[in-house]
Scaffold this motif. Sequence first.
Motif, PDB file in Angstrom:
ATOM      1  N   LYS A   9       0.859  -1.194   0.000  1.00 37.12           N
ATOM      2  CA  LYS A   9       0.000   0.000   0.000  1.00 37.12           C
ATOM      3  C   LYS A   9       0.891   1.238   0.000  1.00 37.12           C
ATOM      4  O   LYS A   9       1.893   1.297   0.742  1.00 37.12           O
ATOM      5  CB  LYS A   9      -0.895  -0.002   1.219  1.00 37.12           C
ATOM      6  N   ASP A  12       1.744   2.884   3.267  1.00 39.70           N
ATOM      7  CA  ASP A  12       2.802   2.252   4.078  1.00 39.70           C
ATOM      8  C   ASP A  12       4.181   2.693   3.583  1.00 39.70           C
ATOM      9  O   ASP A  12       5.101   2.877   4.382  1.00 39.70           O
ATOM     10  CB  ASP A  12       2.665   0.722   4.040  1.00 39.70           C
ATOM     11  N   ARG A 117      -3.273  -2.981  -5.424  1.00 37.62           N
ATOM     12  CA  ARG A 117      -3.727  -2.747  -4.045  1.00 37.62           C
ATOM     13  C   ARG A 117      -3.956  -1.275  -3.720  1.00 37.62           C
ATOM     14  O   ARG A 117      -4.147  -0.916  -2.559  1.00 37.62           O
ATOM     15  CB  ARG A 117      -2.700  -3.319  -3.051  1.00 37.62           C
ATOM     16  N   ASN A 118      -3.895  -0.419  -4.754  1.00 37.99           N
ATOM     17  CA  ASN A 118      -4.082   1.012  -4.508  1.00 37.99           C
ATOM     18  C   ASN A 118      -5.048   1.595  -5.524  1.00 37.99           C
ATOM     19  O   ASN A 118      -4.884   1.392  -6.735  1.00 37.99           O
ATOM     20  CB  ASN A 118      -2.730   1.736  -4.594  1.00 37.99           C
ATOM     21  N   ARG A 151     -14.400   0.476   1.403  1.00 32.50           N
ATOM     22  CA  ARG A 151     -14.103   0.025   2.770  1.00 32.50           C
ATOM     23  C   ARG A 151     -15.140  -1.006   3.249  1.00 32.50           C
ATOM     24  O   ARG A 151     -14.786  -1.986   3.913  1.00 32.50           O
ATOM     25  CB  ARG A 151     -14.054   1.229   3.731  1.00 32.50           C
ATOM     26  N   GLY A 155     -12.884  -4.067   2.799  1.00 33.17           N
ATOM     27  CA  GLY A 155     -12.132  -3.865   4.041  1.00 33.17           C
ATOM     28  C   GLY A 155     -10.872  -3.054   3.808  1.00 33.17           C
ATOM     29  O   GLY A 155     -10.892  -2.000   3.177  1.00 33.17           O
ATOM     30  N   GLN A 156      -9.759  -3.591   4.289  1.00 35.76           N
ATOM     31  CA  GLN A 156      -8.472  -2.889   4.166  1.00 35.76           C
ATOM     32  C   GLN A 156      -7.646  -3.463   2.999  1.00 35.76           C
ATOM     33  O   GLN A 156      -6.434  -3.279   2.941  1.00 35.76           O
ATOM     34  CB  GLN A 156      -7.684  -3.013   5.483  1.00 35.76           C
ATOM     35  N   GLU A 157      -8.329  -4.146   2.084  1.00 38.82           N
ATOM     36  CA  GLU A 157      -7.635  -4.770   0.945  1.00 38.82           C
ATOM     37  C   GLU A 157      -6.882  -3.736   0.100  1.00 38.82           C
ATOM     38  O   GLU A 157      -5.814  -3.989  -0.419  1.00 38.82           O
ATOM     39  CB  GLU A 157      -8.693  -5.474   0.083  1.00 38.82           C
ATOM     40  N   GLY A 159      -5.342   0.303  -0.496  1.00 33.30           N
ATOM     41  CA  GLY A 159      -5.029   1.651  -0.047  1.00 33.30           C
ATOM     42  C   GLY A 159      -5.858   2.584  -0.930  1.00 33.30           C
ATOM     43  O   GLY A 159      -6.064   2.299  -2.105  1.00 33.30           O
ATOM     44  N   GLY A 219     -12.065   6.783   5.056  1.00 27.78           N
ATOM     45  CA  GLY A 219     -11.078   5.729   4.812  1.00 27.78           C
ATOM     46  C   GLY A 219     -10.017   6.037   3.772  1.00 27.78           C
ATOM     47  O   GLY A 219      -9.224   5.157   3.427  1.00 27.78           O
ATOM     48  N   ASP A 221      -6.519   7.249   2.485  1.00 25.88           N
ATOM     49  CA  ASP A 221      -5.220   7.298   3.173  1.00 25.88           C
ATOM     50  C   ASP A 221      -4.452   8.575   2.866  1.00 25.88           C
ATOM     51  O   ASP A 221      -3.630   9.010   3.644  1.00 25.88           O
ATOM     52  CB  ASP A 221      -4.325   6.136   2.717  1.00 25.88           C
TER      53      ASP A 221
END
Length: 403
Positions: A9, A12, A117-118, A151, A155-157, A159, A219, A221
């Motif tokens: 992500k 991160d 993932r983003n 979200r 979920g948090q799958e 970013g 949610g 980022d």
Amino acid sequence: MTTTSPDPKIIDLLKAKEDGSKPFASIEFFPPRTEVGVKNLFARMDRMKEAINPLFTDMTWGAGGSTAELTLKLATHAHEHGHVANMHLTCTNMEKDGDPKKAVHEALTTAKNNGIRNIVALRGDPPAGEEEWKAAEGGFTCALDLVEYIRENFGQEFGISVAGYPEGHPNAISEIADPSSMSEAEKGRSSTFDGKVFTCKDEDYKKEMDYLKKKVDAGADFIITQMFFDTKAFGAFVEDCRKWGILCPVVPGLMCINAYAGFCKMTKFCKTRVPASLQAKMDSMKDDPDAVKAFGVEYGIEMCKDLTAIGVDVLHFYTLNLEKVTYGILGGLGYEVKTAADESDAASMVAKGSAWARVGDQVKTNDGATGTVLEIFSNGSAKIAFEGKEPVSLPKSQFSKVF
Ligand SMILES: Cc1cc2nc3c(=O)[nH]c(=O)nc-3n(C[C@H](O)[C@H](O)[C@H](O)COP(=O)(O)OP(=O)(O)OC[C@H]3O[C@@H](n4cnc5c(N)ncnc54)[C@H](O)[C@@H]3O)c2cc1C
């Protein structure tokens, strides 16, 4: 290089940035219109990865899902070739099989399965020829809905990043009859086109910021901004974000100045603030494309120095699918650029989904006359200027954009 594990992500990666280190560079591409353009873009992506190793690579999503398959393909290529892909996704006109959310769900599922993932969660612009944005029955109404949907369903799958507008979203920018009445903040966001002054008024800006806070609280980022050419406007926006309790990274979106006509068209269309000295310099070079590109590098370097001084984490380049200006700016800032630019394919980099005309575009009528669009109406008809004649309004079916 082929990457099979899911991307990290971006948030991160940003959190891992060492204090005081130089900002990262990231880049954005759009899906080209032709197969040759796509092939050339694959090559450019691979080259730019090697040359500047961007932190992440955005792929835009055509209005109304017009590039859905291609955007997914390009983002997947980016992921598989070592980029961290940041795929844009809009929620405008995404109905499928009568379900206003199905196409979005499918796009997210494919992205996830492909290791992406983003996501940049966006509302999107109205479709060709329409000025006002309308939500589909039971569909998403805005980017906030899309952030919430991701979200809730994934979920948090992923970013998630969202769009931010240092000078206000174009819909929230209005003409000011008496410019002397503007507050200092309004002046700092204001723009002037054809002798008219525009700004996002303080009360409208407040609504914009309240809404941006909701997108982040739901949610998102981090924020990527609309292009701007006045770094003071960006600085004020970041300060305001902090005042509003929006504490996430704000990534400045840097439009590479590549050509005079494109610069004038985009800034007028978005009502972007252009400092008078910048416009005067651009006007002085309007017939010298090479000088414009060289100046684009020079101006970009100065902007990036200002942004670095206020501590941005990332310099995000709207590359327009080209590389020279991005390399020039990064090289001028002392970043390592490992390969030379090759823009011999520039003509193939026309955006897919840009087939409709906008104000300032050249169009050809069914009778073969060439003119310039002065105004687009909500039914898609346009007022068109022809040399030596009075402007004429024509229905959508009677003209097409000239590429
Ligand atoms: C970084 C970036 C990337 C982009 N990439 C693309 C792309 O790939 N494809 C594409 O088609 N377009 C793209 N766009 C353009 C974008 O789709 C348009 O600017 C669109 O008009 C708005 O999208 P949004 O996500 O900002 O919308 P939203 O965040 O939904 O906001 C749109 C406007 O409506 C207002 N608004 C919406 N809902 C509410 C509410 N509930 N309460 C109060 N105000 C509300 C907002 O304040 C704002 O003025 C991008 C823009 C940016 C800045």
